[in-house]
Structure formats: C-alpha cells, structure tokens
Enzyme design. Structure first.
Site, PDB file in Angstrom:
ATOM      1  N   ASP A 123       0.803   2.066 -25.285  1.00  0.00           N
ATOM      2  CA  ASP A 123       0.960   2.518 -26.667  1.00  0.00           C
ATOM      3  C   ASP A 123       0.385   3.928 -26.758  1.00  0.00           C
ATOM      4  O   ASP A 123      -0.742   4.184 -26.299  1.00  0.00           O
ATOM      5  CB  ASP A 123       0.214   1.583 -27.624  1.00  0.00           C
ATOM      6  CG  ASP A 123       0.421   1.956 -29.076  1.00  0.00           C
ATOM      7  OD1 ASP A 123       1.335   1.413 -29.699  1.00  0.00           O
ATOM      8  OD2 ASP A 123      -0.358   2.802 -29.590  1.00  0.00           O
ATOM      9  N   ILE A 124       1.153   4.865 -27.317  1.00  0.00           N
ATOM     10  CA  ILE A 124       0.677   6.238 -27.465  1.00  0.00           C
ATOM     11  C   ILE A 124      -0.411   6.266 -28.532  1.00  0.00           C
ATOM     12  O   ILE A 124      -0.206   5.792 -29.657  1.00  0.00           O
ATOM     13  CB  ILE A 124       1.827   7.194 -27.840  1.00  0.00           C
ATOM     14  CG1 ILE A 124       2.914   7.173 -26.759  1.00  0.00           C
ATOM     15  CG2 ILE A 124       1.301   8.615 -28.030  1.00  0.00           C
ATOM     16  CD1 ILE A 124       4.137   8.012 -27.096  1.00  0.00           C
ATOM     17  N   GLU A 168       6.466   3.623 -30.541  1.00  0.00           N
ATOM     18  CA  GLU A 168       5.745   4.378 -29.514  1.00  0.00           C
ATOM     19  C   GLU A 168       5.210   3.476 -28.415  1.00  0.00           C
ATOM     20  O   GLU A 168       4.312   3.869 -27.663  1.00  0.00           O
ATOM     21  CB  GLU A 168       4.592   5.161 -30.142  1.00  0.00           C
ATOM     22  CG  GLU A 168       3.459   4.326 -30.687  1.00  0.00           C
ATOM     23  CD  GLU A 168       3.676   3.846 -32.121  1.00  0.00           C
ATOM     24  OE1 GLU A 168       2.677   3.507 -32.772  1.00  0.00           O
ATOM     25  OE2 GLU A 168       4.831   3.816 -32.581  1.00  0.00           O
TER      26      GLU A 168
END
Length: 377
Positions: free
Chosen positions: A238-239, A281
């Site tokens: 996950d960004i 994301e």
C-alpha cells in the site's frame, strides 16, 4: 489464373505417374506425417493463453519443424504501440546491445511485409528496400522472414535463424514454404487470442494484472502448491499517504506515482511471478515456489527501491514510500486453501506495517493470522 492452376495440377499428376510405387508411397507418408505434426502444433499452440509460454512454444516449434538454430518474433506487445518489438521473444539468436530491436509501423519494411502469403529472405529485403538500413533484421542473420497475419492485420514478424544441413542442403523447398506459412497462420491466431486475454486482464494505467485475474491465477497456483507440497508467497503493498499526492499536487501526480510504483514492482520480480493492481493504491504480488525468507527479501527489495528512488514530478522531487505485508503458504505451517483468505493474511500483516510507522514490511506469523484485525479485503 484458372488455366495456370489446371496446368500445374496436370504437371504434378504427370510427375506422380513417373514415380515408382515406393517413391509415391514415401512422399504421401511424409505428407501424412507432416499433417499430423501440423495438428500437434495446432493443439500445442491452442493449449495455452499465457503470452510468454505461447511465444516460447512458437519459437521452439518453428526451430524443430524448419530445422533452424534460432528464431525470434517481433510483436505488437503493448496496448497502443506504434512499433513491433523483439523484446525477449527470441532464442538461439545473438543480439547487439547497440541496436534498437523495434520496427515502427510506419516503416517501409512493414509496407513490404504486408504482402500476404509470402515469405522473404534478407536478399529480398535488400533488393526491394536498398535505402533502408534495417540493422534490427540484418544483424540477426535470418534465413527467412515470415509476416504473421490475423484478420488482414500483421500482428507479428517471425524470423528463422540459420538452417541446419541434414544432407539435403539449407535452402527452403516450395513444400517447406507451405509448411511454414501453415505454422505461421496458426501462430498468428494463437498470438491474437493470447493478446486479447492479456489486454482484458490488465489494468490500463499500471499495466499490471487486474485483481480478479490475480485471484484466478492464485487459486490455481495454490491448488498446485498444495498438491506438490511447494511453498508460495503473497505480498500486499500500500502506498503510504497516497491521498496527499492527489490533494497536494493533483490527480495527475497521483497517477504518476501509481504508474511509477507499478513499474518498480514489476521490474523487481521474476518472470514467473505476478503483480497486480489490487485496487486504488494497493498492489499484490504472487511468488510461486518461494519460502518465507525469499518472499521477505523480495518485499524488502521493492520497498527499498521505492524509498531510494527519485520521483520527479514536473521538476519537483516527490517522496514516496510503501508498506507491505507478506504471507507464505506452507502445507505444514500455514495450509491455507482459499486464495481470498491467503490475501487477507498478507493484508493483516500490511495493517501491522501501517500502524507501526509505515515504510516497512511485516510477515504474517500465526499471531497475526489469528488476530481479529479487520481488513478491507
């Protein structure tokens, strides 16, 4: 045209009458054998829609059937590409690192090759296109160049390498040409079908696989891993603080970060691994036949590559980090049988990474797997 065809048939019939019974029998036995081989080729090429596997199958089929030492295929391997690319689609050929092995669709070579039911030699190209350099073709020293057509559109260019001499010379007979044209027709249809699947299962922005295709492949791989007792790893990324990129710099910056991170992930894994855009994301990576230590190493390499990379958006350096969670199937330690549950395990580990300061990787051990952490997946 009809008269010429009739004359040719009459000539062939006369030639057959002059053959001995043994020669005639041998010739027809060879044709029957070749038809059987062609049927096997068709079955082989229709048995897989996995693009890299298909290309490899085509190359080795052509090498075997045409007795050549190498083969390569220039293909339209992108969604909106304007060029045919050799990429990694070759075997038994020596490439020059100084040469760009692409052929623009606007090239005069493409116009020439668009003549159907024809094959070409290097001499043909040199004679018809004397002013074209064509190093991307000539450097490979092909014995034959075969355009691949699907529905009136050239979707590939097949190059056959040096031909072996098994006592009957290295030149191609008319019969050989018919055979390679038959094989090329089958190959072109198979490439088209595989490309359609590739495009329908790929996220247009990041060029990674879609979530549902990933789940389908993970289910198959998990079944295989269970049957063979092999490990398999899953990573979920996950960004970190992704919303801030959109809020601060706009959605164009957010798209830039997504596509760049996706490229880093894809370039950091093996060809047999699979990366997907899981949603928003979030990204997932499947690692067949991979133990815990190796899966953690891959995840950490990706995290580190992204942390140390300069994300230059319109002259501004944007700092990007990601968090990750890793889970590994093990028939004894973690005999998970559901692909969804497997991904949830990695997601639980990801949650621990995010709540522990982000920009880190966490392994889904038993305590995490058995926890009541609620994930969104």
């Amino acid at each position: 045209m009809g008269r010429k065809k009739t004359d040719r048939n009459a000539f062939e019939l006369k030639a057959e009458r002059n053959e001995t019974t043994e020669e005639l029998t041998a010739r027809y036995e060879k044709r029957l054998y070749d038809l059987q081989q062609l049927l096997e080729v068709a079955r082989s090429l229709c048995s897989t829609l996995d693009y890299p596997t298909l290309i490899e199958s085509i190359l080795y089929t052509c090498m075997c059937q045409m007795r050549v030492l190498g083969a390569g295929i220039f293909v339209l391997d992108d969604f909106e590409t304007e060029a045919y690319s050799l990429s990694n689609n070759y075997t038994g050929m020596d490439l020059d690192s100084q040469i760009d092995y692409t052929i623009p669709m606007a090239s005069p070579l493409v116009d020439l090759l668009n003549e159907k039911e024809k094959v070409f030699t290097v001499r043909d190209l040199q004679r018809k296109l004397p002013d074209e350099k064509l190093d991307q073709i000539y450097s490979l020293k092909p014995s034959l160049i075969v355009p691949l057509f699907q529905k009136n559109r050239m979707n590939g260019i097949l190059l056959l390498g040096e031909r072996m001499d098994l006592g009957d010379g290295t030149s191609y007979s008319d019969y050989d040409i018919k055979q390679i044209l038959n094989i090329s027709s089958l190959a072109s249809m198979a490439i088209n079908n595989a490309a359609l699947l590739e495009r329908s299962s790929t996220d247009m922005m990041t060029r990674l696989k879609l979530k549902y295709f990933f789940f389908n492949q993970l289910t198959d791989r998990l079944d295989l891993a269970y049957a063979q007792g092999l490990p398999i790893g899953v990573i979920m990324f996950d960004i970190d603080h992704f919303k801030s990129f959109n809020d601060t710099h706009g959605h164009t910056c957010g798209d830039y970060v997504l596509t760049t991170v996706a490229k880093v992930i894809k370039n950091s894994i093996r060809s047999q691994d699979m990366a997907s855009r899981y949603g928003g994301e979030e990204f997932t990576v499947m690692l067949p036949n991979t133990l815990k230590e190796d899966a953690m190493q891959v995840a950490e390499r990706i995290r580190s590559n992204i942390e140390n990379m300069e994300f230059n958006y319109e002259g501004q350096i944007v700092k990007v980090t990601i968090s990750g969670g890793v889970s590994v199937f093990d028939k004894e330690e973690n005999p998970v049988t559901s692909a969804k549950e497997f991904v949830i395990q990695a997601d639980k580990a990801l949650y621990v990474s995010k709540t522990s300061g982000r920009n880190r990787i966490t392994f889904a051990d038993k305590s995490i797997i058995d926890s009541d952490v609620k994930t969104e997946n």
